[in-house]
Design an enzyme around this catalytic site. Structure first.
Site, PDB file in Angstrom:
ATOM      1  N   SER A  38       0.809  -1.219   0.000  1.00 46.48           N
ATOM      2  CA  SER A  38       0.000   0.000   0.000  1.00 46.48           C
ATOM      3  C   SER A  38       0.842   1.269   0.000  1.00 46.48           C
ATOM      4  O   SER A  38       0.391   2.314  -0.469  1.00 46.48           O
ATOM      5  CB  SER A  38      -0.931   0.006   1.215  1.00 46.48           C
ATOM      6  OG  SER A  38      -0.189  -0.150   2.419  1.00 46.48           O
ATOM      7  N   HIS A  87       0.831   4.913   7.225  1.00 50.96           N
ATOM      8  CA  HIS A  87       1.011   5.280   5.818  1.00 50.96           C
ATOM      9  C   HIS A  87       1.412   6.748   5.687  1.00 50.96           C
ATOM     10  O   HIS A  87       0.735   7.626   6.227  1.00 50.96           O
ATOM     11  CB  HIS A  87      -0.274   5.039   5.020  1.00 50.96           C
ATOM     12  CG  HIS A  87      -0.654   3.609   4.929  1.00 50.96           C
ATOM     13  ND1 HIS A  87      -1.422   2.985   5.897  1.00 50.96           N
ATOM     14  CD2 HIS A  87      -0.368   2.660   3.996  1.00 50.96           C
ATOM     15  CE1 HIS A  87      -1.603   1.716   5.557  1.00 50.96           C
ATOM     16  NE2 HIS A  87      -0.968   1.491   4.414  1.00 50.96           N
ATOM     17  N   ASP A 124      -2.498   7.861   7.929  1.00 53.00           N
ATOM     18  CA  ASP A 124      -2.858   7.247   9.206  1.00 53.00           C
ATOM     19  C   ASP A 124      -1.553   6.874   9.895  1.00 53.00           C
ATOM     20  O   ASP A 124      -0.480   7.263   9.443  1.00 53.00           O
ATOM     21  CB  ASP A 124      -3.797   6.044   9.026  1.00 53.00           C
ATOM     22  CG  ASP A 124      -3.213   4.977   8.105  1.00 53.00           C
ATOM     23  OD1 ASP A 124      -1.983   4.715   8.190  1.00 53.00           O
ATOM     24  OD2 ASP A 124      -3.956   4.393   7.300  1.00 53.00           O
TER      25      ASP A 124
END
Length: 641
Positions: A57, A355, A352
């Site tokens: 991600s 990330h 967050d």
């Protein structure tokens, strides 16, 4: 009234003397031939067109929170094969409920920024509470094989043959399902008529090609159960446990056989699963297992083994409140040729907690650029061949060598005045330079470009001048060549003495590389000393010849108004040629002399093999001086009656 006007070179206490081969110079300034460079922390690449990344991600453009969720730029994200929630190990084993992404791609340099999605936080069980040691072994094999391959791909469906009595099984500790690789097959038997079942014999094939990807070597997970005792497995009186993989010749290549190997002897009553990473060539393999259970390889990672290249592994950890492992770090550090990028602070995300970490973004920002050198110490894109600190291996590209600033030769700069000096064949000029005698030290692998540095620097004297004599230059370069041959011979002798040390001591390899680097640095500094001396000599002669060209220009401009009585001196009648006339002849209407000369263009191109271990050093040296439009400065017009 007739007066005498002469060109006179003027030097005062602000000038310093620079000795060279073929001539000397006075100069108002001096500068080092190169400055020391400092590596930038983090990752970079040698060529933007020949690298590929594998990620999750944090490099996934399709993530709905991109780019805030990413640790890389949009440009760099385009180079990654990524999917949110994915990891190479998840795709290898395929635990239920996890992302299953087809990782594949090609590139000389491979950057891995993944792994966090299979960590203690994921809480994957399937007969094993802690997968960290398996992850460490898996990542290590991935990095090793990736460093020897141009292309790699997950093979997510191996051809197989399963015994008729076996059916797909599930496990309660695996979400009432099981891994996609290995697959679990079981035999349903009804005691007492068939209390044990039959021995399992299965086959799988590792392909030579998967889609467009060639496969010369596969990474396979050889998985088997570990029982603490025979009684734990043998509750039905079915003899010992075994699960073994054989190649086509019948050789054992993986597995466990408790018929010949002891049980652990622990007191547990529940088996655990172990998975060894084995490297296998394409072909047909058989799997034999004791009755009741069969663990069948159904996936692999395939590698073409066609090209060696750098591997960069980026530390992949969670932010606060999630438990991580450091298998990626340990795997990279134990794999030759793998460069590890590590954070110094806890992971703190922008999108967050997990990330968009600013420190990691800075460490990976170099992936947007091309570097001349990449190493464990960082990356360098400056052209200087010297750095203050030794760059830690592994390192690739044209990497600078450690040197002290005061050891780098200086060249004259600013206002330059020529004076006569030594010839190239003189080994001890009036003021000793750091030159050929300093070269015969330590170990050196060196190759002068085909034309020789003289091909760039000196050349033969022409009618119009420029450079020292061809014969003198040839003698000077013949001496350099002979000294280099001495160095090569000394190198071979030194290497032979070290062979025994290397075969018995891994530390000796690291010691040797540092020893060679230090010797290379010393030798390169010596070569620069020679080039500096040749530069000084060549400029000096060029400047002197330009003085005569200037004198010829003055004679031509004067015509019959001035008579040249000696080189650089004229007699002129000031009754005929007044001050404005003299200015026209001698000062070129105030356009000469000019205060500076065209700058020197001195370039050192340090070339080495793209792989650090066992590399040899090639020294390609170019030095060019533009004298075509040179106008001499530092000239005074001396008038006498």
């Amino acid at each position: 009234e007739k007066i005498k006007i002469c060109l006179q070179k003027q030097v005062n206490s602000s000038f310093s003397l620079h000795n060279g081969f073929g001539g000397n110079l006075y100069a108002t300034e001096e500068k080092r031939m190169f400055e020391l460079v400092k590596p930038k922390a983090g990752a970079s690449v040698l060529n933007q067109s020949t690298w590929i990344g594998f990620g999750d991600s944090r490099t996934d453009k399709s993530n709905p929170n991109f780019p805030r969720s990413a640790d890389v730029s949009v440009k760099t994200a385009n180079k990654f094969r990524s999917l949110t929630g994915g990891s190479l190990m998840l795709s290898m084993f395929g635990p239920p409920g996890k992302v299953d992404y087809l990782y594949q791609g090609c590139g000389k340099h491979k950057v891995f920024y993944e792994g966090v999605n299979w960590s203690p936080h994921a809480a994957i069980d399937c007969y094993r509470k802690n997968w960290t040691d398996i992850k460490l072994n898996f990542q290590k094999n991935i990095y090793e094989l990736a460093s020897q391959s141009h292309c790699m791909s997950l093979v997510n469906a191996l051809d197989k043959t399963i015994p008729l009595q076996a059916t797909a099984g599930v496990a309660g500790n695996c979400n009432n399902s099981f891994l996609k690789n290995p697959a679990l097959y079981t035999q349903e038997v009804t005691p007492p008529x068939x209390k044990c079942g039959k021995e399992n014999l299965a086959f799988f094939t590792l392909p030579t090609q998967f889609g467009t990807y060639e496969c010369r070597l596969h990474l396979v997970a050889s998985c088997y159960f570990i029982y603490d005792s025979k009684e734990v497995y043998n509750k039905r009186g079915c003899d010992n446990y075994f699960q073994v993989i054989y190649d086509s010749s019948g050789k054992v290549v993986g597995g466990l056989d408790n018929r010949v190997s002891p049980y652990t002897g622990n007191s547990g009553d529940t088996p655990t699963m172990q998975c060894d990473m084995i490297q296998l060539k394409p072909g047909r393999y058989s799997v034999r297992s004791s009755p009741r259970f069969l663990l069948m390889p159904e996936r692999s990672y395939c590698f073409d083994m066609k090209e060696k290249g750098p591997v960069t592994a980026v530390q992949s950890i969670w932010g606060k409140d999630r438990k991580s492992d450091y298998a990626v770090d340990q795997a990279c550090l134990s794999t030759p040729g793998c460069m590890l990028i590590q954070k110094q602070k806890p992971y703190t995300g922008e999108a967050d907690d997990h990330h968009g970490d600013q420190e990691m973004r800075e460490l990976l920002s170099g992936l947007d650029y091309e570097a001349r050198c990449i190493s464990q110490s960082g990356w360098v894109n400056e052209t200087s061949p010297f750095t203050e600190e030794y760059l830690l291996p592994p390192k690739f590209g044209r990497c600078p060598l450690a040197a002290k600033e005061e050891s780098i030769p200086k060249i004259p700069d600013g206002l330059l005045i020529p004076t006569s000096g030594t010839d190239t064949t003189v080994t001890k000029p009036k003021s000793r330079i750091f030159g050929i005698d300093d070269l015969i030290i330590g170990l050196l692998f060196v190759a002068i470009v085909e034309a020789g540095i003289g091909g760039y620097l000196l050349g033969s004297r022409k009618e119009s001048g420029g450079g020292v004599t061809k014969e003198s230059a040839e003698k000077g370069f013949e001496k350099i060549g002979n000294d280099i041959q001495i160095l090569r011979s000394s190198t071979n002798i030194a290497i032979e003495k070290l062979n025994d040390r290397i075969s018995h001591d891994e530390q000796a390899i690291r010691d040797l590389t540092l020893e060679i680097e230090n010797a290379r640095s010393e030798a390169l500094l010596g070569e620069l000393g020679i080039i500096r001396a040749l530069l000084v000599g060549n400029i000096s002669i060029g400047l002197q010849e330009s003085l005569w060209e200037l004198a010829s220009e003055i004679t031509n401009r004067a015509g019959d108004l001035a008579v040249e009585i000696s080189p650089g001196c004229w007699i002129i009648d000031n009754n005929i040629c007044d001050q404005s006339c003299q200015n026209f002849i001698f000062k070129f209407n105030e356009t000469a002399p000019v205060p500076t000369i065209p700058p020197l263009d001195t370039k050192i191109d340090l070339q080495s093999d793209p792989f650090y271990w066992g590399s040899s050093l090639g020294l390609a040296i170019t030095a060019a001086i533009s004298l075509a439009a040179l106008v001499i400065s530092g000239i005074a017009i001396c008038r006498t009656k």
